[in-house]
Design an enzyme around this catalytic site. Structure first.
Site, PDB file in Angstrom:
ATOM      1  N   THR A  50      33.463  44.836  45.779  1.00 33.51           N
ATOM      2  CA  THR A  50      33.546  45.281  47.213  1.00 33.51           C
ATOM      3  C   THR A  50      33.783  46.970  47.021  1.00 33.51           C
ATOM      4  OG1 THR A  50      34.243  43.521  48.281  1.00 33.51           O
ATOM      5  CG2 THR A  50      34.485  45.295  49.486  1.00 33.51           C
ATOM      6  N   TYR A 138      38.018  36.872  36.407  1.00 32.29           N
ATOM      7  CA  TYR A 138      37.022  37.035  37.580  1.00 32.29           C
ATOM      8  C   TYR A 138      35.885  36.391  37.246  1.00 32.29           C
ATOM      9  CZ  TYR A 138      34.481  39.004  41.750  1.00 32.29           C
ATOM     10  OH  TYR A 138      33.756  39.189  42.776  1.00 32.29           O
ATOM     11  N   LYS A 167      40.060  34.065  39.404  1.00 29.61           N
ATOM     12  CA  LYS A 167      39.189  34.189  40.639  1.00 29.61           C
ATOM     13  C   LYS A 167      37.983  33.633  40.500  1.00 29.61           C
ATOM     14  CE  LYS A 167      37.252  37.334  43.948  1.00 29.61           C
ATOM     15  NZ  LYS A 167      36.875  38.995  44.326  1.00 29.61           N
TER      16      LYS A 167
END
Length: 312
Positions: A50, A138, A167
């Site tokens: 992001t 992740y 994650k």
């Protein structure tokens, strides 16, 4: 069972750029970070996908890391995305994050060539050894091109003591329970797929890593609160309201969508960095309508008043 250092709503800020120059706007970065803390985020996680971390020069990455952590000022935990194409670069970023006081680091296997099991082990082990911070693996096959299955994740964690969190962004809800069971509760699992947020909480996710709080923080917080207290009716109702927005921002790319939303709220964070382009006008109008519905406030574009949303 391990007590996770992070839980709840883990908010992902975009990286702010000056509209005129395209350079990093640290003042805007600080304002957005402070907004996320003030809105009630349980943690702040800069420099993930992001945050367009792959498009930042190293000096820019360092400045955003330092500014974000200084702004948070230990009010909530911080999770810094330190991923880089090389192990050397990832180690360097991990050490910078540690030096500035990060609570934990997050590592995505950001690759061109698909890594073997041995290469994955060596990469994660080397990064983990560079600091004594807890590390989050992740898994985001949609952006990294590598899908780390629960068995692989648990095998890596058994060899790397400070790899304590995962994650999971594949969207496969069954993996939350699988990772917890295979690791016998030693790995804390976090959701990174916005549309399955409620299912993830119900499957034992410790937290939700999301950029949604940049625009509608109270809705994300209310979803977590309802799920945590077992109020299924309220959680379902909140998700029904929030789901079109969550689906939209994922479908159109988080940096594009979140930056368009911030501009609509009068809290501009600049344009995405090329090769990313701003959200097109038609999609921006769709986003405007969603945000007006969720916040209860008319939006006037760049000249409009800022808003952090209202209580869901």
């Amino acid at each position: 069972m391990t007590i996770p250092p992070l839980k709840g709503i883990i908010s992902y800020p975009v990286t702010s750029f000056h509209t005129a120059t395209g350079e990093v706007d640290l003042a805007a970065q600080s304002r957005l970070t402070d907004d996320l803390v003030a809105a009630g985020s349980h943690a702040v996680a800069p420099l993930g996908s992001t945050g367009e971390s792959a498009y930042l020069r190293e000096a820019e990455w360092d400045a955003v890391c330092a500014t974000t952590l200084q702004t948070v000022a230990n009010r909530v935990p911080t999770l810094v995305g330190v991923s880089h194409w090389s192990t050397e670069g990832t180690i360097r970023r991990a050490r910078v994050a540690a030096r500035h006081g990060a609570t934990a680091i997050m590592v995505l296997p950001q690759v061109y060539w698909k890594l073997t099991q041995t290469e994955l082990e060596q990469h994660y082990a080397a990064v983990a050894a560079a600091t004594d911070l807890p590390m989050m693996l992740y898994n985001n096959p949609g952006t990294s091109g590598v899908d780390l299955l629960p068995e692989t994740v648990v095998a890596l964690a058994r060899k790397i003591p400070n790899l304590t969190m995962v994650k999971e962004s594949s969207g496969d809800v069954a993996r939350f329970r699988a990772i917890r069971e295979l690791s016998e509760g030693e790995l804390s699992v976090y959701n990174g797929s916005n549309p399955v947020a409620l299912e993830a909480f119900r499957s034992g996710a410790a937290g939700w890593c999301t950029a949604a709080p940049c625009l509608v923080p109270q809705w994300a917080l209310e979803l977590y609160a309802a799920a945590k207290r077992g109020d299924d009716a309220r959680a379902d109702a909140v998700l029904a309201e929030l789901l079109p927005f969550l689906t939209f921002i994922v479908a159109h790319g988080l940096p594009r969508a979140i930056k368009a939303g911030l501009q609509l709220q009068g809290r501009g964070a600049g344009r995405p960095r090329t090769p990313l382009l701003p959200l097109p006008d038609q999609e921006t109008e769709e986003l405007r309508q969603m945000l007006e519905h969720l916040t209860g406030h008319p939006l006037l574009g760049g000249a409009g008043p800022g808003t952090a949303g209202h209580t869901a």
